[in-house]
Every structure is written in structure tokens, then in C-alpha cells.
Design a protein around this motif. Sequence first.
Motif, mmCIF file in Angstrom:
data_model
loop_
_atom_site.group_PDB
_atom_site.id
_atom_site.type_symbol
_atom_site.label_atom_id
_atom_site.label_comp_id
_atom_site.label_asym_id
_atom_site.label_seq_id
_atom_site.Cartn_x
_atom_site.Cartn_y
_atom_site.Cartn_z
ATOM 1 N N VAL A 40 38.661 37.964 35.053
ATOM 2 C CA VAL A 40 37.978 36.761 34.551
ATOM 3 C C VAL A 40 38.885 36.036 33.345
ATOM 4 C CG1 VAL A 40 35.992 35.748 33.508
ATOM 5 C CG2 VAL A 40 35.628 37.293 35.538
ATOM 6 N N ALA A 41 39.211 37.037 32.252
ATOM 7 C CA ALA A 41 39.924 36.435 31.447
ATOM 8 C C ALA A 41 41.239 35.823 31.566
ATOM 9 C CB ALA A 41 40.057 37.520 30.267
ATOM 10 N N SER A 42 42.138 36.533 32.566
ATOM 11 C CA SER A 42 43.137 35.917 32.987
ATOM 12 C C SER A 42 43.223 34.551 33.641
ATOM 13 C CB SER A 42 43.818 36.937 34.257
ATOM 14 O OG SER A 42 44.094 38.365 33.549
ATOM 15 N N VAL A 43 42.093 34.347 34.608
ATOM 16 C CA VAL A 43 41.635 33.009 34.991
ATOM 17 C C VAL A 43 41.300 32.069 34.017
ATOM 18 C CG1 VAL A 43 39.857 31.826 36.353
ATOM 19 C CG2 VAL A 43 40.840 34.204 37.077
ATOM 20 N N LEU A 44 40.493 32.460 32.986
ATOM 21 C CA LEU A 44 40.276 31.402 31.683
ATOM 22 C C LEU A 44 41.523 31.087 30.917
ATOM 23 C CD1 LEU A 44 36.971 33.085 30.395
ATOM 24 C CD2 LEU A 44 37.283 31.023 31.778
ATOM 25 N N GLU A 45 42.629 31.934 31.107
ATOM 26 C CA GLU A 45 43.858 31.519 30.067
ATOM 27 C C GLU A 45 45.164 31.143 31.337
ATOM 28 O OE1 GLU A 45 45.476 34.779 28.015
ATOM 29 O OE2 GLU A 45 43.448 35.494 26.833
ATOM 30 N N GLY A 46 44.486 30.872 32.611
ATOM 31 C CA GLY A 46 45.367 30.038 33.534
ATOM 32 C C GLY A 46 46.523 31.233 34.222
ATOM 33 N N LYS A 47 46.153 32.352 34.252
ATOM 34 C CA LYS A 47 46.944 33.440 34.536
ATOM 35 C C LYS A 47 46.330 33.886 36.093
ATOM 36 C CE LYS A 47 50.066 33.196 31.566
ATOM 37 N NZ LYS A 47 51.604 32.748 31.444
ATOM 38 N N THR A 48 45.942 33.059 36.940
ATOM 39 C CA THR A 48 45.314 33.467 38.174
ATOM 40 C C THR A 48 46.075 34.570 39.046
ATOM 41 O OG1 THR A 48 46.417 31.590 39.605
ATOM 42 C CG2 THR A 48 44.120 31.356 38.446
ATOM 43 N N ASP A 49 47.463 34.514 38.819
ATOM 44 C CA ASP A 49 48.002 35.532 39.672
ATOM 45 C C ASP A 49 47.979 37.010 39.181
ATOM 46 O OD1 ASP A 49 49.470 34.734 37.556
ATOM 47 O OD2 ASP A 49 51.455 34.630 38.260
ATOM 48 N N MET A 50 47.936 36.759 37.764
ATOM 49 C CA MET A 50 47.447 38.400 37.111
ATOM 50 C C MET A 50 46.143 38.726 37.556
ATOM 51 S SD MET A 50 47.541 39.324 33.237
ATOM 52 C CE MET A 50 49.324 39.273 33.064
ATOM 53 N N ALA A 51 45.177 37.861 37.598
ATOM 54 C CA ALA A 51 43.764 38.247 38.032
ATOM 55 C C ALA A 51 43.987 38.820 39.394
ATOM 56 C CB ALA A 51 42.837 37.112 38.209
ATOM 57 N N ILE A 52 44.682 38.325 40.357
ATOM 58 C CA ILE A 52 44.737 38.885 41.678
ATOM 59 C C ILE A 52 45.552 40.042 41.840
ATOM 60 C CG2 ILE A 52 45.403 38.524 44.183
ATOM 61 C CD1 ILE A 52 44.709 35.644 43.797
ATOM 62 N N GLY A 53 46.686 40.097 41.052
ATOM 63 C CA GLY A 53 47.641 41.371 40.802
ATOM 64 C C GLY A 53 46.826 42.602 40.256
ATOM 65 N N ASN A 54 45.898 42.213 39.341
ATOM 66 C CA ASN A 54 45.041 43.355 38.770
ATOM 67 C C ASN A 54 44.294 44.198 39.951
ATOM 68 O OD1 ASN A 54 43.846 44.980 36.733
ATOM 69 N ND2 ASN A 54 42.145 43.443 36.730
ATOM 70 N N VAL A 55 43.481 43.305 40.565
ATOM 71 C CA VAL A 55 42.583 43.892 41.588
ATOM 72 C C VAL A 55 43.452 44.442 42.705
ATOM 73 C CG1 VAL A 55 40.984 43.220 43.716
ATOM 74 C CG2 VAL A 55 40.911 42.132 41.393
#
Length: 366
Positions: free
Chosen positions: A56-71
Motif C-alpha cells: 500500500v505504501a508503494s502504491v501511495l508513492e507511485g511504485k505500483t510495480d514494487m507493490a506487485i513484485g512484493n506480493v
Amino acid sequence: MHLLLFVAGLVCLVVGANLLVRGASKLALSFGISPLVVGLTIVAFGTSAPEVAVSVASVLEGKTDMAIGNVVGSNIFNVLFILGLSALIVPLVVHRQLIRQEVPIMFGVSLLMALMAMDGRLNLAESLALVTLMVLYTGFLVVQSRRETATDKASAQSSAQGIDEFEAELQASPAGAWDAKLPAQLALIAVGLALLVLGSDWLVGAAVVFAKALGVSDVVIALTIVAAGTSMPEVATSIAAALKGERDIAVGNVVGSNIFNILGCLGLSGVVAGGAGLVVAPSLLAFDIWVMLAVALACLPMFITGGEIARWEGGVFIGYYVAYVAYLILAAQQHDALGAFSNVMLSFVLPLTIITLVVSVVRRRA
């Protein structure tokens, strides 16, 4: 400084998850919810709280690829590394029928995620569908476990063993204990959530700096360092359970967390992203998501036919995780050895593993 922030963020995530799980578990037990239900929901999902916070923090900072990569990275790490290491400690014999049910569900939600990501984006409608499935799945677990508790205690000894494990691990606090009171339980939950928010902010910020310094993408950092870091609660829970001989908890924690990572963590991240949705990096779609799907598929024959992960299978899992990380590093650096490494994996290691698994399944059936 950024290294210190990363470590401090990781510590905050682990401590925050533990406090959140403890407070929520004690609160649920105080209201009369059975230990089995608490173990299958709050504990399993609570250990995924760092993944939720970081994504969620990655999404809020505009790093959506990091959000999916983390999962994706966390799910691969959970099965290959955590289950592999737990099986090396003690062969994981899983008696409870519910675990055999959850592994196909884990594969199903992994396949669903792969299909949703095919167009390169996880939109708001798909994210809402994942969250809805999470709510339905949790409700189904609660209803089913309540029925099984009554049935198994009366008859099925093998399933009752799994129930006894949860009851031994999760008990309501004595009346005089400090965490038996409602204010203390709410305080644990509040402090845990605060540490998760703070830790995720530090961890994501430091991870982005690491990616730039090492010359690799945010996705690679999310798949490796961030994924392993946010999975530390699962490591602690599963290893401790394996050492205590609580094999149902060791396996159920990993499987339940993987399901929650996709349905809950990814779904909530997509909802937070709103109409823009989550952009799926081409590298994830080309390789990593399919590795996650293959890892989930590899669990099916061991759980369904034998109900066991042997030590040698745990060693294979660990070996594959090392190979996966090595491939990511070589690919990120465009190393000359990448081609030879890929050829060895595809032409020798993978076929040998498939043949070994098939022979193992046939022997178990026999």
C-alpha cells in the motif's frame, strides 16, 4: 543512513506484526472465538501485515510495480524458502483435510492473478473482486472450521491433532494478565498498526534508493530484499512451529498467508490505486508471475497424494529459491553467464525435478 532506515523499517514491520497479531488474537479469544478460527485467520493473515503495509505504501508513492513484485516475491519465498527450511528441520506431515483443501485454493488464486495480469494492468474492478473473494473465503473458513471442530473432536483423530495444535498455541490470557483487558488489547493493535505504517515507509524509501544505487529495477528489489524482509513473520512462525512439532501450523501459516497476499494484499493495493489500477511490469508478466504459479503447482502432488513434504523435497525447494535469486541477479546485470545458467536450468534441472516428483507420486500411491 538508508541501510539503517531499511533495517529499522524491517524491525518495525516484524515487531508491529507481532503486536498486531497478539492484540487481535487475544481480543478475538476474549470474545469466545475458537483458537482454530483465530489461527486460520488472524494469525495467518496477521503475518502478512508487512506485505500489506509495504504494498500500500508503494502504491501511495507511485511504485505500483514494487507493490506487485512484493506480493509475487513473498509468495515464492514463502513456499520455496520457508516450507523448504521447515521441511529440512522436520518432515512436514500434514494430516488435516483443511490443509489439503487450501493448497488447491492457493493454486487457484495464483492462476486467477496470472489471468488478471495478462493485459498488463490490475484494474479497480479486478481489485474489488479479489477483496470480495477474500471476505467470502474468510467467512467460509470460519463456518467450516466451527463444523470441523465439533466433528473432529468426536471422531477423527488425525484432524483433531491439528485442532489441538492451534489450541495449545493460542490460549486466552488468564484473568489477571495485563493483556487480558480490553484497553491493553486495543493498545497492542494500535501500536502494531503504527509500527507497520512507519516501518513500511522507511523500508520502501530505502529499497528505492538501493535499486538506483545497484542499477537494478524496483521490481528486482521488491522480488528479493523487500519480499524476504516482509516475510520474516512467516519465517519466525513456521520455523518455531516446526521446531515444536506443530506441523499443521507450520504449513497452514504459509498457505494461508499466500492466499491472503493475493486476495487481500494485492486487492487492497489495487483499491488504494483507484481508477489508475496497478501496472504490471513486463518482467513480472514474462517470468516471475509464472514462477509463482509453478511453485504453487509444485505443492499439489506432495500435499494431495502423500500429505507430506520430505526433507529431500525441502532441500529441492531451497535449491530452487537460490537458483531463482541467482537468475534475477544475472538478468538484472545482463551477465554473460545468464544464457548458460538458463540452459542448464531448462534442459537439465527442471526435467530431472519433474521426473523425480512423478516417481514420488507414483510410489506414494502404490
